[in-house]
Scaffold this motif. Sequence first.
Motif, PDB file in Angstrom:
ATOM      1  N   LYS A  36      -1.052  -0.636   7.390  1.00 44.98           N
ATOM      2  CA  LYS A  36       0.451  -0.165   6.927  1.00 44.98           C
ATOM      3  C   LYS A  36       1.550  -0.401   8.297  1.00 44.98           C
ATOM      4  N   TYR A  37       0.754  -0.209   9.575  1.00 41.31           N
ATOM      5  CA  TYR A  37       1.787  -0.733  10.674  1.00 41.31           C
ATOM      6  C   TYR A  37       2.570  -2.582  10.695  1.00 41.31           C
ATOM      7  N   LEU A  38       1.716  -2.959  10.064  1.00 41.52           N
ATOM      8  CA  LEU A  38       2.184  -4.011   9.519  1.00 41.52           C
ATOM      9  C   LEU A  38       2.717  -4.528   8.472  1.00 41.52           C
ATOM     10  N   ALA A  39       2.372  -4.133   7.143  1.00 43.70           N
ATOM     11  CA  ALA A  39       3.569  -4.195   6.261  1.00 43.70           C
ATOM     12  C   ALA A  39       4.960  -3.128   5.994  1.00 43.70           C
ATOM     13  N   ASP A  40       4.816  -2.125   7.020  1.00 47.07           N
ATOM     14  CA  ASP A  40       6.043  -1.483   7.238  1.00 47.07           C
ATOM     15  C   ASP A  40       7.109  -2.688   7.401  1.00 47.07           C
ATOM     16  N   SER A  41       6.367  -3.008   9.152  1.00 47.39           N
ATOM     17  CA  SER A  41       7.158  -3.676  10.217  1.00 47.39           C
ATOM     18  C   SER A  41       7.374  -5.201   8.932  1.00 47.39           C
ATOM     19  N   LEU A  42       7.131  -5.494   8.451  1.00 49.66           N
ATOM     20  CA  LEU A  42       7.830  -7.164   7.839  1.00 49.66           C
ATOM     21  C   LEU A  42       8.137  -6.233   6.511  1.00 49.66           C
ATOM     22  N   SER A  43       8.509  -4.840   6.097  1.00 49.26           N
ATOM     23  CA  SER A  43       9.621  -4.424   4.878  1.00 49.26           C
ATOM     24  C   SER A  43      10.480  -4.757   5.608  1.00 49.26           C
ATOM     25  N   ASP A  44      10.486  -3.648   6.918  1.00 53.32           N
ATOM     26  CA  ASP A  44      12.284  -2.816   7.467  1.00 53.32           C
ATOM     27  C   ASP A  44      12.571  -5.033   8.390  1.00 53.32           C
ATOM     28  N   LEU A  45      12.271  -5.920   8.068  1.00 52.39           N
ATOM     29  CA  LEU A  45      13.029  -6.958   8.979  1.00 52.39           C
ATOM     30  C   LEU A  45      13.828  -6.962   7.623  1.00 52.39           C
ATOM     31  N   SER A  46      14.740  -7.860   7.909  1.00 50.35           N
ATOM     32  CA  SER A  46      15.928  -7.430   6.771  1.00 50.35           C
ATOM     33  C   SER A  46      15.876  -8.868   6.899  1.00 50.35           C
ATOM     34  N   GLU A  47      15.661 -10.158   7.197  1.00 47.42           N
ATOM     35  CA  GLU A  47      15.181 -11.735   6.744  1.00 47.42           C
ATOM     36  C   GLU A  47      13.659 -11.046   4.956  1.00 47.42           C
ATOM     37  N   SER A  48      13.599  -9.704   4.812  1.00 50.28           N
ATOM     38  CA  SER A  48      12.416  -9.268   4.277  1.00 50.28           C
ATOM     39  C   SER A  48      12.353  -8.939   2.763  1.00 50.28           C
ATOM     40  N   ALA A  49      14.429  -8.787   2.685  1.00 46.26           N
ATOM     41  CA  ALA A  49      15.430  -7.934   1.711  1.00 46.26           C
ATOM     42  C   ALA A  49      14.822  -8.775   0.016  1.00 46.26           C
ATOM     43  N   SER A  50      14.562  -9.857   0.642  1.00 43.98           N
ATOM     44  CA  SER A  50      14.439 -11.406  -1.058  1.00 43.98           C
ATOM     45  C   SER A  50      13.291 -11.697  -1.049  1.00 43.98           C
ATOM     46  N   ASN A  51      12.303 -10.796   0.318  1.00 40.38           N
ATOM     47  CA  ASN A  51      10.551 -11.847  -0.398  1.00 40.38           C
ATOM     48  C   ASN A  51      10.345 -10.665  -1.309  1.00 40.38           C
ATOM     49  N   ALA A  52       9.603 -11.197  -2.485  1.00 42.66           N
ATOM     50  CA  ALA A  52       8.929 -10.103  -3.850  1.00 42.66           C
ATOM     51  C   ALA A  52       7.702 -10.092  -2.768  1.00 42.66           C
ATOM     52  N   GLU A  53       6.695 -11.416  -1.957  1.00 39.90           N
ATOM     53  CA  GLU A  53       5.544 -10.531  -1.341  1.00 39.90           C
ATOM     54  C   GLU A  53       5.156 -10.546  -0.569  1.00 39.90           C
ATOM     55  N   VAL A  54       5.949  -9.818   0.047  1.00 37.88           N
ATOM     56  CA  VAL A  54       5.733  -8.727   0.834  1.00 37.88           C
ATOM     57  C   VAL A  54       5.805  -7.274   0.773  1.00 37.88           C
ATOM     58  N   PHE A  55       7.056  -7.071  -0.162  1.00 33.63           N
ATOM     59  CA  PHE A  55       7.119  -6.066  -1.773  1.00 33.63           C
ATOM     60  C   PHE A  55       5.945  -5.771  -2.000  1.00 33.63           C
ATOM     61  N   TYR A  56       5.269  -6.618  -2.715  1.00 33.76           N
ATOM     62  CA  TYR A  56       4.045  -6.606  -3.374  1.00 33.76           C
ATOM     63  C   TYR A  56       2.873  -5.856  -2.394  1.00 33.76           C
ATOM     64  N   ILE A  57       2.276  -6.533  -0.880  1.00 31.07           N
ATOM     65  CA  ILE A  57       1.813  -6.627  -0.345  1.00 31.07           C
ATOM     66  C   ILE A  57       1.660  -5.023   0.759  1.00 31.07           C
ATOM     67  N   LYS A  58       2.700  -4.652   0.450  1.00 32.06           N
ATOM     68  CA  LYS A  58       3.420  -3.484   0.982  1.00 32.06           C
ATOM     69  C   LYS A  58       3.066  -2.347  -0.380  1.00 32.06           C
ATOM     70  N   GLY A  59       3.323  -2.956  -1.170  1.00 27.17           N
ATOM     71  CA  GLY A  59       2.835  -1.837  -2.375  1.00 27.17           C
ATOM     72  C   GLY A  59       0.699  -1.572  -2.505  1.00 27.17           C
ATOM     73  N   ILE A  60       0.501  -3.047  -2.065  1.00 30.40           N
ATOM     74  CA  ILE A  60      -0.981  -2.487  -2.443  1.00 30.40           C
ATOM     75  C   ILE A  60      -1.429  -2.378  -1.413  1.00 30.40           C
ATOM     76  N   VAL A  61      -0.944  -1.945   0.253  1.00 29.03           N
ATOM     77  CA  VAL A  61      -1.244  -1.293   1.023  1.00 29.03           C
ATOM     78  C   VAL A  61      -1.741  -0.163   1.138  1.00 29.03           C
ATOM     79  N   TYR A  62      -0.458   0.693   0.866  1.00 28.45           N
ATOM     80  CA  TYR A  62      -0.459   1.864   0.186  1.00 28.45           C
ATOM     81  C   TYR A  62      -1.044   3.003  -0.921  1.00 28.45           C
ATOM     82  N   GLU A  63      -0.896   1.781  -1.916  1.00 31.82           N
ATOM     83  CA  GLU A  63      -2.246   2.245  -3.212  1.00 31.82           C
ATOM     84  C   GLU A  63      -3.413   2.283  -3.078  1.00 31.82           C
ATOM     85  N   HIS A  64      -3.691   1.320  -1.522  1.00 32.07           N
ATOM     86  CA  HIS A  64      -4.797   1.672  -0.948  1.00 32.07           C
ATOM     87  C   HIS A  64      -5.218   3.184  -0.137  1.00 32.07           C
TER      88      HIS A  64
END
Length: 372
Positions: A36-64
């Motif tokens: 959760k910490y890794l997914a949140d910190s990565l999705s909070d970065l402005s550079e991740s705004a257009s990165n579909a993989e980052v948000f997909y992984i965050k979804g996987i983490v929260y689903e688990h």
Amino acid sequence: MKGFLIIFLSVFSLISNAQIQNALLAVKNGNLGQAKYLADSLSDLSESASNAEVFYIKGIVYEHIFLSPDSTIRKSLEQHPLKIAYSAFERAKSLSANKRYSTAAAKRIDSAITPNLLVESNLLIKQKKVDEAIPLLELFIKEKPKDTSGIILTAITAEKALNYELAKTQYQKLISLNHKTPFIYKSLISIYMENDNNFREAYNYLIQAKALFSKDPDLNKFEVNILMNSDKKKEAIRKMDSLATLEPENKKIYFYNIGVVYQGMDSVKLAKSYYERAISLDPDFYEANYNLGGIYYQKAKAIYAKINSMNYGEYQKSGKTLEYEANNFAKESLPYFEKSYSLRKEESLKAFLTDLYKNLKMKDKIKSLNQK
């Protein structure tokens, strides 16, 4: 300057890939807090705004996190992990530049998240957390706009949560989908009557319901209620009179209600007549006995008050006559109040009876009443 920018993006790409892999590894190892910490910190970065993989992984983490069998861990990490998982997958889905992850996110929403939105909503409703269930139900409907089971559950839950606008919208949507049941129409009629005081709209739905379910007795009761609240009391009386014939098992209730309406219209003679008819069908009908006793009691009380305000000369002139009249009304009320008190030992009734016994000089009755 351009060379520096290229190096910076390359470094970020390396960092993000490493964090993504670490997040996935943490999920695999059951370390959901780290994931959760890794997914949140990565999705909070402005550079991740257009990165579909980052948000997909965050979804996987929260689903688990949502699917974690350990409820203590789940609650300590996030109160609504399913909602966050949905939002993350929805974000990844919207970033169609990376079709691999946007497509995968869409599939996760359809196959895993959406069914669980309904399951989790039902669980929250059973726990009486209707306010928490509604946002999940709204997401479910967004994904399955024609799934009537989700719409029905949302409407009922919204009504329980006093969110009447949402409830009305969902009930109306069911009708538009040709899912028409007596329950849906009755719910809409009730909301428009009791919450909105919109009796015209309530009547519109009543007409529709009667055309579809003419034999439903509840619709007649709604009609009477609407007529009463629309100040169409005479029409309401005519309707109840006809229903007394059609529904013999409810005849005493209709007679009693007609009596109440006439009493409210100050048509005391007619009110008495219908209360008496109700009592003839059920001598132990508390409300009819109480109201009929009350009619006579109020007449007696008004005359007694007038007598008490007289000076000696006035009393000598007409007091005795008025007293005789008041006593007659008091005697008329007694059997109905006594019957009511035998059915329910209420203090207000006891006070009425005491007052009547005093005026009628029935000392033994007062003594007996106080011994009960």
